[in-house]
Write a protein that holds these residues in place. Structure first.
Motif, short mmCIF file in Angstrom:
data_model
loop_
_atom_site.label_atom_id
_atom_site.label_comp_id
_atom_site.label_asym_id
_atom_site.label_seq_id
_atom_site.Cartn_x
_atom_site.Cartn_y
_atom_site.Cartn_z
N VAL A 52 0.83 -1.20 0.00
CA VAL A 52 0.00 0.00 0.00
C VAL A 52 0.87 1.26 0.00
O VAL A 52 0.61 2.21 -0.74
CB VAL A 52 -0.95 -0.01 1.22
CG1 VAL A 52 -1.67 1.34 1.35
CG2 VAL A 52 -1.97 -1.13 1.09
N GLY A 53 1.92 1.27 0.83
CA GLY A 53 2.81 2.43 0.88
C GLY A 53 3.50 2.68 -0.45
O GLY A 53 3.57 3.83 -0.92
N ALA A 54 4.02 1.62 -1.07
CA ALA A 54 4.69 1.79 -2.37
C ALA A 54 3.71 2.25 -3.44
O ALA A 54 4.05 3.11 -4.28
CB ALA A 54 5.34 0.47 -2.78
N PHE A 58 4.10 5.78 -5.39
CA PHE A 58 4.25 5.77 -6.84
C PHE A 58 3.16 6.60 -7.50
O PHE A 58 3.41 7.33 -8.47
CB PHE A 58 4.19 4.33 -7.36
CG PHE A 58 4.28 4.22 -8.86
CD1 PHE A 58 5.49 4.35 -9.51
CD2 PHE A 58 3.13 3.97 -9.61
CE1 PHE A 58 5.57 4.25 -10.89
CE2 PHE A 58 3.20 3.87 -10.98
CZ PHE A 58 4.42 4.01 -11.63
N ALA A 59 1.93 6.50 -6.98
CA ALA A 59 0.83 7.26 -7.57
C ALA A 59 1.03 8.75 -7.40
O ALA A 59 0.77 9.55 -8.31
CB ALA A 59 -0.50 6.82 -6.95
N PRO A 64 0.64 15.92 -11.35
CA PRO A 64 1.17 17.28 -11.54
C PRO A 64 1.24 18.00 -10.19
O PRO A 64 0.71 17.52 -9.18
CB PRO A 64 0.14 17.93 -12.48
CG PRO A 64 -0.58 16.79 -13.12
CD PRO A 64 -0.58 15.69 -12.11
N GLN A 65 1.85 19.18 -10.17
CA GLN A 65 2.11 19.88 -8.92
C GLN A 65 0.83 20.15 -8.13
O GLN A 65 0.77 19.92 -6.92
CB GLN A 65 2.85 21.19 -9.20
CG GLN A 65 3.19 21.99 -7.95
CD GLN A 65 4.17 21.26 -7.04
OE1 GLN A 65 5.00 20.51 -7.52
NE2 GLN A 65 4.04 21.48 -5.73
N ARG A 66 -0.19 20.63 -8.82
CA ARG A 66 -1.43 20.97 -8.11
C ARG A 66 -2.09 19.74 -7.51
O ARG A 66 -2.57 19.76 -6.38
CB ARG A 66 -2.39 21.67 -9.08
CG ARG A 66 -3.59 22.28 -8.40
CD ARG A 66 -4.32 23.20 -9.36
NE ARG A 66 -5.47 23.82 -8.74
CZ ARG A 66 -6.24 24.73 -9.32
NH1 ARG A 66 -5.93 25.16 -10.54
NH2 ARG A 66 -7.28 25.24 -8.70
N GLN A 67 -2.11 18.65 -8.27
CA GLN A 67 -2.69 17.42 -7.75
C GLN A 67 -1.83 16.82 -6.63
O GLN A 67 -2.35 16.17 -5.73
CB GLN A 67 -2.86 16.40 -8.88
CG GLN A 67 -4.08 16.63 -9.76
CD GLN A 67 -3.91 17.82 -10.68
OE1 GLN A 67 -2.79 18.28 -10.92
NE2 GLN A 67 -5.02 18.33 -11.20
N PHE A 71 -3.15 15.74 -3.06
CA PHE A 71 -2.87 14.42 -2.50
C PHE A 71 -2.21 14.55 -1.14
O PHE A 71 -2.54 13.81 -0.20
CB PHE A 71 -1.96 13.65 -3.47
CG PHE A 71 -1.61 12.27 -2.99
CD1 PHE A 71 -2.51 11.23 -3.11
CD2 PHE A 71 -0.38 12.02 -2.41
CE1 PHE A 71 -2.19 9.95 -2.66
CE2 PHE A 71 -0.05 10.76 -1.96
CZ PHE A 71 -0.96 9.72 -2.09
N GLU A 72 -1.29 15.49 -1.01
CA GLU A 72 -0.64 15.73 0.28
C GLU A 72 -1.65 16.13 1.34
O GLU A 72 -1.59 15.67 2.49
CB GLU A 72 0.42 16.81 0.13
CG GLU A 72 1.11 17.19 1.42
CD GLU A 72 2.11 18.31 1.23
OE1 GLU A 72 2.33 19.08 2.18
OE2 GLU A 72 2.68 18.40 0.13
#
Length: 286
Positions: A52-54, A58-59, A64-67, A71-72
């Motif tokens: 799950v972590g990997a 990876f995803a 892109p930067q905004r996404q 996600f963060e």
């Protein structure tokens, strides 16, 4: 490095306690032959957490930067929820954990020929829960802090947790676990407040949250973010030298909410012993 170390130490100790209690009960009840089932559950849970972590890492690298900022923020919010639930669960379940696990092991062995799978599943769920909690937290920390020592701190925390767990199982170490989990719980709540403020900042950078962006104060000239102390506070508590109104409100609001959840309830309602003694005491009065 300190935060990943402490989180993995705490998470690892929680998993080690569960596994140690199950292994001790199997040993005391003469069922040592089923000890390998515990190792199978541990390895399966570890493989799931790593997978799950990997996959999440990876995803996120493909966004892109905004996404990536979005996600963060999402991972940070999930980490805050997981950390809060972790502190609450340990506070409520620690006292009766051994009895509940022993009963669960007995129910597993009374389930017929499937008791081996039931035992593997019990260990798998316990360790996988701690592993997935750690994954979400570490992802949030790694994304909000670019320190190269963070993964090393996580590995050291896990190694120490395994060593302490083995020592506790063998009886060669006595650790005041109640005080340990209480102290680390308070520390984790401060970390979670910083993660929440960082998630709000990431939502703003992603263009989703643009309200209450006025600067509350600016101490960048006194304690800049790139200084040693500023970097330390940023990595531990989510310090920002020029926080916005929304970040400060979320930080302090979360701490107030956490205090409300964890507040002592002894004064708010009488204990069972006091309620039981009250009729007798009133009957004895003239």
């Amino acid at each position: 490095m300190l935060i990943p170390f402490l989180i993995m130490l705490r998470e690892g100790l929680e998993a080690a306690l569960v596994v140690g209690i199950i292994a001790s009960y199997l040993h005391q009840s003469g069922r040592q032959a089923w000890i390998p089932a515990i190792w199978i559950g541990i390895f399966l849970a570890g493989a799931l957490a790593l997978f799950v972590g990997a996959g999440l890492q990876f995803a996120s690298a493909e966004f892109p930067q905004r996404q990536q900022e979005l996600f963060e923020a999402v991972v940070g919010l999930l980490a805050v929820g997981v950390l809060t639930w972790m502190v609450l669960w340990m506070r409520r379940a620690a006292s009766g954990m051994r009895a509940e696990l022993n009963d669960a092991v007995e129910r597993a062995f009374h389930s017929g020929r499937r008791h081996t799978y039931a035992l593997i599943g019990m260990v798998f769920l316990a360790v996988a829960r701690e592993g997935l909690e750690s994954i979400f937290f570490l992802l949030a920390v790694f994304q909000q802090s670019q320190s190269a020592h963070a993964p090393l701190g996580a590995l050291l925390g896990l190694a120490v947790a395994v060593a302490v767990g083995i020592a506790l199982y063998r009886g060669s170490l006595k650790l005041p676990l109640a005080h340990f989990f209480r102290a680390t719980g308070l520390f984790i709540l401060l970390v979670a407040a910083g993660l929440l403020a960082g998630s709000v900042r990431a939502l703003h950078e992603a263009g989703i949250w643009n309200h209450a962006q006025q600067i509350v104060f600016d101490v960048s000239d006194r304690l800049p973010l790139d200084s040693t102390l500023g970097s330390l506070f940023s990595g531990i508590f989510g310090y920002q030298p020029a926080p916005t109104v929304s970040e400060v409100v979320c930080y302090l609001g979360y701490l107030a909410f956490a205090y409300w959840l964890l507040r002592p309830r002894a004064l708010s309602r009488p204990s069972a012993a006091a309620r039981a003694a009250s009729p007798a005491s009133s009957a004895s009065q003239p």
